[in-house]
Scaffold this motif. Structure first.
Motif, short mmCIF file in Angstrom:
data_model
loop_
_atom_site.label_atom_id
_atom_site.label_comp_id
_atom_site.label_asym_id
_atom_site.label_seq_id
_atom_site.Cartn_x
_atom_site.Cartn_y
_atom_site.Cartn_z
N SER A 22 0.82 -1.21 0.00
CA SER A 22 0.00 0.00 0.00
C SER A 22 0.86 1.26 0.00
O SER A 22 0.62 2.19 -0.78
N GLU A 23 1.85 1.28 0.87
CA GLU A 23 2.72 2.45 0.97
C GLU A 23 3.55 2.62 -0.30
O GLU A 23 3.70 3.74 -0.81
N SER A 25 2.81 1.67 -3.30
CA SER A 25 1.93 2.12 -4.38
C SER A 25 1.77 3.63 -4.35
O SER A 25 1.78 4.29 -5.39
N ASN A 26 1.63 4.18 -3.14
CA ASN A 26 1.53 5.63 -3.00
C ASN A 26 2.85 6.31 -3.37
O ASN A 26 2.86 7.36 -4.03
N LYS A 30 3.42 9.01 -6.50
CA LYS A 30 4.01 10.33 -6.27
C LYS A 30 5.34 10.46 -7.01
O LYS A 30 5.64 11.53 -7.56
N SER A 61 -0.97 0.32 -11.37
CA SER A 61 -0.84 1.76 -11.61
C SER A 61 -1.37 2.13 -12.99
O SER A 61 -1.30 1.35 -13.93
N LEU A 265 5.69 7.72 2.21
CA LEU A 265 5.37 8.74 1.22
C LEU A 265 5.99 10.08 1.60
O LEU A 265 6.49 10.82 0.74
#
Length: 304
Positions: A22-23, A25-26, A30, A61, A265
Motif C-alpha cells: 500500500s505504501e 503504491s503511493n 508520487k 498503476s 510517502l
C-alpha cells in the motif's frame, strides 16, 4: 537548475520489510508525478518480496512507463544460501527467467552483477548479459562496487561498448566516494548512509540490522571527517538541511544517476523541496563555500 528527477532511481531494498504494498503504491504514484520513473531492485531483496511489491504496484498503476534496474549473482529465490554466489549459466538462466516473468511487459534498463568474484565466473556472466543486450531484453549491464580497473579488465575484448556499461557505488556527502575515470554511467547509492547521518543511532532500528557493525563503522567515518563538520556548518549557515544537501550532491558531482530509498510517502518531500529554485541556489552556495575553503584540494574524494 534544480534536482533532475530523470536521474533519480527509486530504491526498493526495504520493500516487504519497512515498506508494504500500500505504501509503495503511493510512493510509486508520487514518484511518477515528480518525474522519477526508474527503479532499483534485485530478486535477492527480502526473499523476492521487494520485486513482488514493485510488480504488483506497477501493474495496478495507471502509469506504465517505469524502468526496472535489477541484479544477478546473489540468492535469487527462497531456499538458497545467501552467502554463496549464483553466476553459473544455469543460475543466471533461472534468475533471468524469474525477472522476466515478474516484470513481463515492464521495461528493464539494466542488470548488474551484484557481486565481485573470480574473473572467469564474472566474464562468463558478462557474456550471458551481453547476449541479453543483443536480444534487446536489456539496455546495459552494470557492476556493483567494483573499481574502474577491474571493470576494464572484465569487459576487455568483449563485444560491448562503454555506453552499455554502468557501475553503482556507495556515496555519502563526498566523504564516502570513489573515482570516476571511465565514460560509463555511474550510479550513487547510500546517499544518507542508511539514514545515520540524520538520526541519533541510540534506539534506532539500524542497530538491529545484520550489517549494523558495518553501518556504525561508516557512520563514525563520516561524522569524524573534517569535511562533515564543514558541510554541517555551511548547511546551517544557508538554512539547508544536510539531508537535502546529501541528496543533491551526486548531481553536482556529475553522477549519472542516484538512488533514493523512501519507505514512507513523506520521504519524497525532500525531492519536492529540491525542485524549488531558490532553495537549490542555497544548495549551490553551500557547495561553493566548501569548494573555496582548504578542502578544495581534496576534490570531494575521501574514498572509503
Amino acid at each position: 537548475m534544480v534536482l533532475d528527477t530523470n536521474k533519480v532511481w527509486l530504491g526498493a531494498m526495504m520493500n516487504g520489510l519497512r515498506c508494504n504494498y500500500s505504501e509503495f503504491s503511493n510512493i510509486l504514484a508520487k514518484s511518477y508525478e515528480l518525474g522519477i520513473k526508474q527503479i532499483d531492485t534485485s530478486p535477492s531483496y527480502i526473499g523476492g518480496e521487494a520485486d513482488n511489491i514493485i510488480s504488483k504496484s506497477i501493474r495496478k498503476s495507471k502509469n506504465k512507463e517505469f524502468i526496472i534496474n535489477t541484479k544477478i549473482g546473489r540468492a535469487y529465490k527462497r531456499g538458497l544460501d545467501k552467502k554463496k554466489a549464483y553466476l553459473d549459466k544455469n543460475d543466471i538462466k533461472e534468475c533471468l527467467s524469474i525477472i522476466y516473468k515478474k516484470f513481463d511487459q515492464i521495461n528493464i534498463g539494466s542488470i548488474q552483477l551484484h557481486i565481485n568474484c573470480e574473473k572467469k565466473i564474472m566474464e562468463e556472466a558478462i557474456i550471458c548479459l551481453i547476449n541479453e543486450i543483443s536480444k534487446k531484453q536489456i539496455q546495459r549491464i552494470g557492476f556493483c562496487n567494483i573499481n574502474d580497473s577491474r571493470i576494464l579488465e572484465l569487459i576487455s575484448n568483449k563485444s560491448i561498448s562503454l555506453n552499455e556499461v554502468s557501475c553503482q557505488r556507495r556515496f555519502c556527502l563526498g566523504i564516502i566516494n570513489s573515482s570516476m575515470t571511465l565514460p560509463i554511467k555511474y550510479i550513487a547509492y547510500g546517499l544518507l548512509n542508511a539514514g545515520s547521518i540524520l538520526n541519533e543511532l541510540k534506539g534506532s532500528r539500524i542497530l538491529q540490522a545484520k550489517d549494523s557493525e558495518e553501518i556504525l563503522k561508516r557512520d563514525l567515518f563520516i561524522k569524524s571527517a573534517h569535511k562533515y563538520k564543514v558541510i554541517n556548518e555551511n548547511c546551517k549557515k544557508y538554512d539547508v538541511s544536510i539531508k537535502d544537501f546529501a541528496l543533491a550532491l551526486p548531481q553536482l558531482l556529475n553522477y549519472e544517476n542516484y538512488i533514493i530509498g523512501p519507505t514512507k510517502l513523506v520521504h519524497l518531500n525532500a525531492i519536492e523541496k529540491l525542485q524549488n529554485k531558490e532553495y537549490w541556489e542555497r544548495i549551490l552556495l553551500v557547495k561553493k563555500e566548501i569548494d573555496s575553503n582548504s578542502l578544495q584540494s581534496q576534490k570531494w574524494q575521501n574514498i572509503k
